[in-house]
Design an enzyme around this catalytic site. Structure first.
Site, mmCIF file in Angstrom:
data_model
loop_
_atom_site.group_PDB
_atom_site.id
_atom_site.type_symbol
_atom_site.label_atom_id
_atom_site.label_comp_id
_atom_site.label_asym_id
_atom_site.label_seq_id
_atom_site.Cartn_x
_atom_site.Cartn_y
_atom_site.Cartn_z
ATOM 1 N N ARG A 52 -5.725 -2.884 5.911
ATOM 2 C CA ARG A 52 -6.548 -1.865 6.565
ATOM 3 C C ARG A 52 -8.005 -2.326 6.626
ATOM 4 O O ARG A 52 -8.617 -2.634 5.601
ATOM 5 C CB ARG A 52 -6.467 -0.533 5.821
ATOM 6 C CG ARG A 52 -7.106 0.624 6.580
ATOM 7 C CD ARG A 52 -6.961 1.953 5.833
ATOM 8 N NE ARG A 52 -5.571 2.233 5.501
ATOM 9 C CZ ARG A 52 -4.669 2.739 6.338
ATOM 10 N NH1 ARG A 52 -5.017 3.015 7.589
ATOM 11 N NH2 ARG A 52 -3.426 2.975 5.935
ATOM 12 N N GLU A 76 1.301 -5.670 7.531
ATOM 13 C CA GLU A 76 0.998 -4.493 8.371
ATOM 14 C C GLU A 76 -0.497 -4.417 8.624
ATOM 15 O O GLU A 76 -1.297 -4.467 7.684
ATOM 16 C CB GLU A 76 1.479 -3.246 7.631
ATOM 17 C CG GLU A 76 0.936 -1.939 8.138
ATOM 18 C CD GLU A 76 1.128 -0.797 7.153
ATOM 19 O OE1 GLU A 76 0.328 0.158 7.220
ATOM 20 O OE2 GLU A 76 2.052 -0.846 6.320
ATOM 21 N N LYS A 101 8.976 5.291 3.623
ATOM 22 C CA LYS A 101 7.709 5.027 2.964
ATOM 23 C C LYS A 101 7.331 6.292 2.183
ATOM 24 O O LYS A 101 6.999 7.315 2.782
ATOM 25 C CB LYS A 101 6.645 4.699 4.009
ATOM 26 C CG LYS A 101 5.210 4.723 3.511
ATOM 27 C CD LYS A 101 4.246 4.574 4.680
ATOM 28 C CE LYS A 101 2.810 4.814 4.264
ATOM 29 N NZ LYS A 101 1.868 4.646 5.399
ATOM 30 N N GLY A 116 -2.106 -1.820 -0.387
ATOM 31 C CA GLY A 116 -3.274 -1.795 0.479
ATOM 32 C C GLY A 116 -4.532 -2.242 -0.227
ATOM 33 O O GLY A 116 -4.829 -3.431 -0.328
#
Length: 202
Positions: A10, A33, A122, A172
């Site tokens: 991210r 991702e 998820k 993340g």
């Protein structure tokens, strides 16, 4: 070895994504991702597909609409991850031949996602559900469903999640945050892989 670890980048930029992606793959993380609320995410996904895409599952996170699914498919993405359970997004993902991992928290959301074709679940935010919550849900979910803990899963609690029935993890901020340099990401990736491997091979 394809580990069930998804790197969530991210905030990554197209200019830094290729060396970061290469470092992740070298460390043993082959699922990446790029959340769509990152800067120019489709360019980042496209560059990853072009440079490290062989044998690596690359796609987008924070996918909220079918138009976004189409855009990710258009740049070669193969993975769609969402924070919610949107039936239209799941069906569009499967129609495009991609893997669908919607975000769920409750039994209703989990079974609804599976009925609409999700490849896995998820569990998000993981720090709210906790291993005990996942364990309770695991008792009623089909045994072959892949369950990923995302948000609150880290090397120091992987064991608790695995004992509760988690199959994998999305990592993340513990792996990447804007401002991290390549060396930081590499060290964190190596730590995550080592911690996971120690638990599943012991």
């Amino acid at each position: 070895m394809s580990r069930p670890l998804i790197a969530i980048l991210r905030g990554v930029t197209p200019n830094e994504v290729v060396p970061i992606g290469a470092a992740l793959v070298e460390a043993g993380i082959t699922r990446i991702e790029v959340p769509l609320n990152s800067p120019d995410p489709l360019t980042s996904i496209s560059r990853l597909v072009e440079t490290v895409g062989e044998g690596v599952l690359i796609g987008a996170g924070t996918v909220l609409s079918t138009d976004q699914v189409d855009s990710v498919a258009g740049v070669g993405g193969k993975l769609i991850v969402s924070p919610d359970c949107n039936h239209s997004v799941i069906k569009a993902t499967k129609a495009a031949g991609m893997q669908s991992f919607p975000g769920v928290m409750t039994p209703t959301e989990a079974f609804s996602a599976l009925r609409h074709g999700a490849d896995g679940l998820k569990f998000f935010p993981g720090n709210l559900i906790g291993p005990s919550g996942l364990k309770a849900l695991r008792a009623v979910l089909p045994a072959n469903v892949s369950c990923y803990a995302v948000g609150g899963a880290a090397p120091d609690n992987f064991a608790l999640w695995l004992e509760a029935g988690a199959d994998g993890f999305g990592i993340g901020s513990g792996l990447f945050q804007p401002g991290f340099d390549l060396a930081q990401v590499t060290r964190r990736a190596q730590t995550i892989v080592s911690a996971y491997d120690a638990l599943v091979t012991s």
